[in-house]
Design an enzyme around this catalytic site. Structure first.
Site, mmCIF file in Angstrom:
data_model
loop_
_atom_site.group_PDB
_atom_site.id
_atom_site.type_symbol
_atom_site.label_atom_id
_atom_site.label_comp_id
_atom_site.label_asym_id
_atom_site.label_seq_id
_atom_site.Cartn_x
_atom_site.Cartn_y
_atom_site.Cartn_z
ATOM 1 N N LYS C 101 0.879 -1.173 0.000
ATOM 2 C CA LYS C 101 0.000 0.000 0.000
ATOM 3 C C LYS C 101 0.907 1.211 0.000
ATOM 4 C CE LYS C 101 -3.127 2.914 2.537
ATOM 5 N NZ LYS C 101 -3.933 3.205 3.718
ATOM 6 N N GLY C 162 -8.256 9.816 9.173
ATOM 7 C CA GLY C 162 -8.587 10.006 10.574
ATOM 8 C C GLY C 162 -9.636 11.075 10.843
ATOM 9 N N ALA C 188 -9.600 5.745 3.526
ATOM 10 C CA ALA C 188 -9.403 6.890 4.434
ATOM 11 C C ALA C 188 -10.603 7.812 4.493
ATOM 12 C CB ALA C 188 -8.165 7.713 4.055
ATOM 13 N N GLY C 189 -10.872 8.294 5.693
ATOM 14 C CA GLY C 189 -11.915 9.298 5.899
ATOM 15 C C GLY C 189 -13.273 8.735 6.289
ATOM 16 N N ALA C 210 -9.366 2.218 8.995
ATOM 17 C CA ALA C 210 -8.636 1.851 10.212
ATOM 18 C C ALA C 210 -9.299 2.487 11.430
ATOM 19 C CB ALA C 210 -7.172 2.286 10.108
#
Lengths: 260, 260, 260, 260
Positions: C101, C162, C188-189, C210
Site C-alpha cells: 500500500k 482520521g 481513508a476518511g 482503520a
C-alpha cells in the site's frame, strides 16, 4: 465596527475593486457579452487565444478595451505543459500582457486539470516572467505546490468546467483557503448565485465563472446576480456568522415578561 | 430581456421594495439596530409585544417610525391558539396595525411551531380581520392549510429559531413554493448569506431573519450582506440557471481551432 | 435474477471473499484487534513497516498469520517518492510479499497524498515488480495516471485520514469508478457505516478503513457494522435502485378500489 | 464490551428480531414478494385493506401466514380522520388484528400526511383499543403529539412516499429520536441502502420501506441489502463512532520511529 470591510483584492501588483472575473466562452454574441460585463462589474475577463483573433477589428478585444476591462489570456485546450507554455508565449505577444490563466487539461470528458503537467508548466512560466494564475483541482497539496513554484494566485475548481454542480468539496476549499498565502480564486463549476456566495464565505478572494452567466437564460440578469453574490459572500465572511446550534435559541427571550 | 425583473413583492394590499424582513430580537442596543436596519434596506421589522413597551419614550418604536419602517408585531412566547389570539389583539391596540406575525410555539427546546394550534389561531385571527403572516414548519400540507384559512403569506422555517443551520429541507421548501398562491417567506434558521440566497433561489418571495444579523460579530456588515443575498438569489432564480451536468462542457469549444 | 451477485473481487491474481480491508493503526491492543478482525470478516490487513518489528515474537504478524489474514505493508510516514520506494523494498524483505500500500504524504496536518511524488513512486515500484495499491486523493486524473503506470488498484480517499468526515466528494468518486479498469478501493476518511455503504453504492470495489474501527468506542461492534455495510452497499448497487422522484408515487395505487 | 447489542425492538407487547418492516405495494407478483420477504428477514409486512381481498384464496395473506410474518394493515388512500378510522375498523375485522399503520394523506401529489387529521384519527383509534403506528411527517412536534395521544410508535418519513429521495432532514429525524419514548420507525422515502443505514445511525429503531425493494431492478437482492443495512446502522450507532475532525490524524503515529 462598521458595515464596510477594508481589505483590498490584489493579485501580484494589481488591485481590483471587483472580486468577480468573467470568462467569455459561451456568450451568444458581443452585445450580450457587453451587457453581462457591465452588469457584473468585473474588471478582468479571460480570453482564449485559440478562439480569438487579436488582430481582427470590431471584436472582443475592442469591446474589452472600450469597457476598460483587463484581458486575462488563458491556455484553454492545452493538454501538456509544453503546449501550455507555447500558448502562453503566443498570448503574451498577441495580447501584450504577461498575465496568463494557465489551463492544462487531462481529458475532454472531465476537462479536469492534469496536476503534474500543470505544476511543471507553472514553474516554467514563472521562470519566464509570467504572472501565472493556474486553474487547478481542489487538492490542497497541488494548490500549495503551485504557490511554491511562484504562482500569483491559485484557482481551484468548485466542480468540473461547465457542470454547474457548485462546490463539490467545501472541506477541501476550506483547507486551501486556510493555508494559502496568495489569493484563492474559485474557478469553474459555479452554477448559480448561492454557489458563488459559499465559495466566498469559505474564504475565497474572488470567483471566476463563464457559462453560469453566458449560458443562463438571461445572462445580463445572472451577471448582476453574481456581482451581488460575490459581494454578499465576502461581507458575510467578514461579518462573523453566528455559530450553528442543535437546539433553538429564542431571539426574543421571555425572561421578565408579564404573563398575558 | 434585460438585467431587471419586474415582479413586485406584495403582501395583502401592501407592496415592498425590499425582500428582507428583520427581527429585532437579540440586538445589543438601539444604535446597532439602527445601523443594521439601514444597511439591510428592510421596510418591515418584527417586534415582540412581550418585549416592547409601546408607550415608552425614546425606544424601538420611535426608531422604526423615524426610519419609516413598518412594524410587524409578533406573538412570540405563545404556546396555545388562545394565548396567541389574545396577544395579537393586544398588539393591534398597542401598535395600531392589524398585521401580525403569528407564532404558536410547541416547546422551549425547539421553539418549533405547533401546527394544530397555529392553524386554529390563524383561522380565528383572519375571521377577526387580521392580516396574518404565520411562522410555520416546512410541512407543505400545513402551509397549504394556512393559506386555505386565509393567511396573507406563509412563513416556513429554514431550521429551528436561532440555530443558524440554514435550509434543512430544500425539497419541502420547493414543494411549498411551487404550490403556494400567497407569498412564501423563509423565516428562521438562516445562519449566513448563502442560506438566504438558496431560499430565494428555491422560490421564496422574501426572507425574515433576526439573530443571523443581530448576533453576528458585525451586525451592520451582516445586514448589508443579507440585503445583497436576497437580491442576488431573487435575480438568480429569474435569470434561469444552467442545468447541472455530470460531465464537463467546455466554455471555449475547440472546433475549428488551429493546432498550435 | 436472484438475491446473489456473482462478481468476484480480484486484485492482481488474488481473489477476495471480503470487500473490507482493515488498517491496524490505532488499535488499543492485540486482543481488541483480533476481535475486530474476526468481526469484520476481512482477509487483508495493512501494517506499517515503521511501527512493526517483523521479527518480534508474539506480535501482530503472528496474530495475522494465525487468523489466516494477508498482510499488506504500507509506506506510512513517507514524504517523498524516494523514501517510499526504499520503505517498500524494506517491507518486501521483512514481510515476504511484493504487495504494497503506497503512501506518499505531503504534510502532517492533512496527511494528503502528494500526487506528483506518488505517481513517480508508483511507476518505480511497478517496474521493480511490486503489486502497487496507491493511497491517492479523489482526483480522477491522478487515479487514471496511477492506473496507467500499472497500479493493481487505485485507492482514493473519502476524506483526509482520521477525520471521519465520510465521502467529501461523491461526484469525483463516481467519475473515478466509472472510468477505472482496475478495482477502486475507498481508503481513508470513513467515519461510520453509512459512509462505507455510499462508497460501495457509488461503485467502489472495496473499502479500506482503520480508525473508524480501531478508535470507535466498541471496535468489535463497529467492525461487524462495517462488514455488513460493505456487503449491503455492494448488493444495493447491483440491485438497481429506484429512480429519485420530485413528487410522490403511491406504493398502493388506488385504481379500481372500492370507495369505503 | 463485545460485538453484540442487547437491545430488543419492542412495539407495544410484541418483540421483533428484525428491524425492517416491508410494504407490499408495488410488488410485481407473489413469487417475487415471497423471495423479497425471505431475503429481507422481516417479521412484519404492511397490507392495504383497499388492495387486498382478505377472504380470497391463494393470495397475499396465505403467503404471509405460510412465512410466519405478521400482518400490519394500513389505511392507505384515506384523506380524513373519519375515513381512516372506518378503514381501520374494517381492517380489524378482516385481518383479525388491532394493529394498524395509520395513514391520513393530504393530497395525491405529495401523499404527505395531514398532521391535524392524523392526530385526530390516532386519538380515536387509541381510545378504541387499537395499537396505532402512525405514518407522519418529520415534524418533531407532530411526532410528540402522536406519542402523547397514545401511539405505540411514531413513523416519520425520510421523504415523500415513493420518491426514493432518502433522508431529507436528518436534523428533524435526530430531534424526533432524541425526544421520543416510543420506538421511532423511519417510514417512506428510502431509496437505497445508505438511506436506511443513516436512519438507523440517527437513532431510529426500525425502517419501513416498500418501493425501494418492490420496484428495484432486483427486488430480492435489494431486500437482502436492506436487511444488512438496518443491522449495520443499528450496530454503528451502538458502536460509538469516532468524532469528525477538520484536520487529519495519523492512524499509524510516527513517534519513536526510526528514520529510514
Amino acid at each position: 465596527m462598521t458595515g464596510e470591510v477594508n481589505e483590498a483584492f490584489r493579485i501580484a501588483d494589481k488591485e481590483f475593486g471587483s472580486r468577480l472575473i468573467l470568462g467569455t466562452g459561451g456568450a451568444a454574441n458581443l452585445a450580450q457579452l457587453e451587457a453581462s460585463i457591465k452588469a457584473s462589474g468585473t474588471e478582468m475577463v479571460t480570453v482564449a487565444l485559440r478562439r480569438v483573433d487579436p488582430s481582427g477589428p470590431g471584436g472582443l478585444l475592442e469591446l474589452l478595451e472600450r469597457l476598460g476591462v483587463a484581458v486575462l489570456p488563458n491556455t484553454a485546450g492545452c493538454y501538456t505543459a509544453e503546449q501550455a507554455v507555447r500558448t502562453a508565449r503566443l498570448a503574451r505577444e498577441a495580447f501584450g500582457t504577461d498575465w496568463v490563466k494557465l489551463e492544462v487539461i487531462a481529458d475532454p470528458d472531465t476537462l479536469l486539470p492534469d496536476a503534474i503537467e500543470l505544476v511543471s508548466a507553472a514553474e516554467k512560466l514563472v521562470a519566464d516572467g509570467f504572472t501565472v494564475l493556474p486553474y487547478t483541482n481542489d487538492d490542497p497539496v497541488t494548490a500549495r505546490a503551485l504557490e511554491e513554484v511562484g504562482c500569483a494566485a491559485v484557482m481551484p475548481l468548485a466542480a468540473p468546467i461547465g457542470t454547474g454542480l457548485g462546490l463539490r468539496n467545501p472541506h477541501n476549499m476550506s483547507l486551501i483557503c486556510e493555508r494559502a498565502r496568495v489569493p484563492v480564486i474559485c474557478d469553474a463549476g459555479i452554477g448559480t448565485a448561492s454557489d458563488a456566495v459559499r465559495a466566498m464565505e469559505l474564504g475565497c478572494s474572488a470567483v471566476l465563472l463563464a457559462t453560469a452567466v453566458t449560458r443562463a437564460e438571461n445572462p445580463e440578469l445572472m451577471a448582476r446576480s453574481m456581482r451581488l453574490a460575490v459581494e454578499s459572500g465576502f461581507a458575510a465572511r467578514h461579518a462573523g456568522r453566528i455559530p450553528r446550534r442543535h437546539l433553538a435559541r429564542a431571539s426574543s427571550p421571555e425572561e421578565g415578561v408579564a404573563d398575558l
